[in-house]
Motif scaffolding. Structure first.
Motif, PDB file in Angstrom:
ATOM      1  N   SER A  71       0.872  -1.165   0.000  1.00  0.00           N
ATOM      2  CA  SER A  71       0.000   0.000   0.000  1.00  0.00           C
ATOM      3  C   SER A  71       0.910   1.215   0.000  1.00  0.00           C
ATOM      4  O   SER A  71       1.689   1.415   0.939  1.00  0.00           O
ATOM      5  CB  SER A  71      -0.910   0.015   1.228  1.00  0.00           C
ATOM      6  OG  SER A  71      -1.942  -0.927   1.104  1.00  0.00           O
ATOM      7  N   MET A 123      -3.795   5.112   0.489  1.00  0.00           N
ATOM      8  CA  MET A 123      -3.808   4.669   1.879  1.00  0.00           C
ATOM      9  C   MET A 123      -4.704   5.602   2.693  1.00  0.00           C
ATOM     10  O   MET A 123      -5.827   5.249   3.013  1.00  0.00           O
ATOM     11  CB  MET A 123      -2.394   4.598   2.465  1.00  0.00           C
ATOM     12  CG  MET A 123      -2.285   3.606   3.609  1.00  0.00           C
ATOM     13  SD  MET A 123      -0.663   2.801   3.707  1.00  0.00           S
ATOM     14  CE  MET A 123       0.430   4.150   4.135  1.00  0.00           C
ATOM     15  N   PHE A 286       3.319  -1.191   4.163  1.00  0.00           N
ATOM     16  CA  PHE A 286       2.586   0.077   4.084  1.00  0.00           C
ATOM     17  C   PHE A 286       3.574   1.244   4.113  1.00  0.00           C
ATOM     18  O   PHE A 286       4.249   1.467   5.125  1.00  0.00           O
ATOM     19  CB  PHE A 286       1.596   0.180   5.246  1.00  0.00           C
ATOM     20  CG  PHE A 286       0.581  -0.930   5.253  1.00  0.00           C
ATOM     21  CD1 PHE A 286      -0.611  -0.806   4.571  1.00  0.00           C
ATOM     22  CD2 PHE A 286       0.838  -2.118   5.932  1.00  0.00           C
ATOM     23  CE1 PHE A 286      -1.546  -1.830   4.567  1.00  0.00           C
ATOM     24  CE2 PHE A 286      -0.084  -3.149   5.938  1.00  0.00           C
ATOM     25  CZ  PHE A 286      -1.282  -3.003   5.247  1.00  0.00           C
ATOM     26  N   CYS A 297      -2.156  -0.247   7.658  1.00  0.00           N
ATOM     27  CA  CYS A 297      -2.961   0.816   7.046  1.00  0.00           C
ATOM     28  C   CYS A 297      -3.770   1.595   8.075  1.00  0.00           C
ATOM     29  O   CYS A 297      -4.169   2.743   7.828  1.00  0.00           O
ATOM     30  CB  CYS A 297      -3.897   0.227   5.990  1.00  0.00           C
ATOM     31  SG  CYS A 297      -4.964  -1.095   6.619  1.00  0.00           S
TER      32      CYS A 297
END
Length: 363
Positions: A71, A123, A286, A297
């Motif tokens: 992400s 995100m 992330f 996230c």
């Protein structure tokens, strides 16, 4: 009479022959299936669990070397102020990811193309607000990366952006778009996606589907998604019926408490916090817009930072002490050693994720 008698006897004989043949076949099928089940049972009893988990172990070993999903926070600004999301009140500096940081991430991912299964270019913000989104997608295409997806409230996913996607032949790079639409009626949608123009969001979603058809393209798939809660659950069926023949797949998703950051009776599930092992630290990386790598996230304020890609490679960060300690504490159910966001999280539903047996041996 004699001929009739002979005929009847022949028919009976043929019938009995056929019956005996079928009986023999059925017996063979039953016997072989029963034997197979017995063999299967004994194999499971005799062969140790470690051998059963051999292929799973190989997969997890690959996951430990490099994440299979990413992400990437291209922007942390959002035009919506959804009541169930902590994004509008996050304390980090708001802005956009610059191309140099993005390029470094994609360059390293491109060396692991066969291993990486998905890359989310969003995100904590609305990805369509980034003016260089198309440039980001073009660079990923040049690096032959094909598994990118976006999640958008669709208000600014307009005709201009859609045309650029197809003009640059990015439909193969952008695999799917999740259209976050939380109601069929304008009132319900705006009560959830506060600040988003319902008509524009629906028009742009339908336009993306229409343009894809005109360009004779398969991608991007379009998945309208509804976050079901007490305020919109009465429209869940209507939402599904509206989109089922227009889109590729209709998604309905449970809500969670964002690691204890949202406290509202409308989203609380019956699950207790920390009801199962979270899969994120074992598979997904992330990366925030400044290049820092955070725990997951849900950590919108970036309190749990495990590394920075400006100083280290993704592979080094993924295998550093911080990540390994987190994995160890999750597997050993050591709640006291976990960050607060993990202790209070209701995201991993009970039974949703399981870990192979050998993990417990490995740690």
């Amino acid at each position: 009479m004699k001929k009739l008698y002979l005929f009847n006897r022949t028919v009976v004989y043929k019938f009995l022959t056929l019956y005996m043949s079928l009986r023999h076949i059925l017996f063979e099928v039953f016997y072989r299936w029963h034997s197979f089940k017995k063999i299967k049972f004994y194999i499971k009893k005799i062969i140790p669990k470690t051998i059963f988990n051999y292929f799973h172990k190989r997969k997890i070993e690959k996951l430990l070397k490099f994440p299979e999903a990413f992400s990437i926070e291209t922007v942390n600004i959002c035009n919506a102020k959804c009541w169930f999301c902590p994004q509008p009140e996050h304390t980090r500096t708001k802005g956009y990811m610059n191309f140099d940081i993005y390029k470094k991430i994609i360059d390293e991912i491109s060396n692991h193309k066969k291993h990486v299964k998905s890359i989310a270019l969003f995100m904590d913000g609305e990805p369509s607000l980034h003016k260089e989104l198309v440039k980001f997608l073009i660079y990923a295409k040049e690096k032959k990366i094909k598994d990118i997806y976006l999640s958008s409230n669709m208000e600014f996913f307009n005709e201009k952006l859609i045309n650029k996607i197809f003009e640059n032949k990015l439909d193969g790079t952008l695999k799917y778009v999740i259209a976050s639409l939380d109601g069929v009626s304008e009132t319900t949608h705006q009560n959830n996606r506060i600040g988003v123009d319902t008509k524009k969001a629906y028009q742009n979603t339908l336009l993306l589907l229409e343009k894809r058809k005109k360009n004779l393209s398969i991608y991007p798939w379009v998945f309208p998604r509804m976050l079901v809660n007490e305020t919109n659950k009465h429209e869940e069926r209507d939402f599904y019926l509206y989109w089922k023949n227009k889109s590729d797949k209709v998604l309905t998703t449970f809500m969670h408490n964002w690691g204890g950051q949202i406290d509202d009776k409308l989203i609380h599930s019956n699950e207790n916090p920390f009801s199962s092992i979270c899969y994120f630290p074992f598979s997904q990386c992330f990366i925030q817009l400044d290049g820092s790598v955070r725990i997951c996230c849900l950590d919108v304020n970036g309190k749990e930072i495990f590394g920075d890609i400006k100083q280290s490679s993704i592979e080094q960060i993924w295998n550093n002490q911080n990540f390994n300690e987190l994995r160890k504490n999750l597997i050993n159910n050591n709640k006291e050693a976990l960050p607060k966001i993990c202790k209070e999280c209701t995201y991993p539903k009970k039974g949703q994720w399981t870990l192979p047996f050998f993990w417990q041996q490995g740690f």
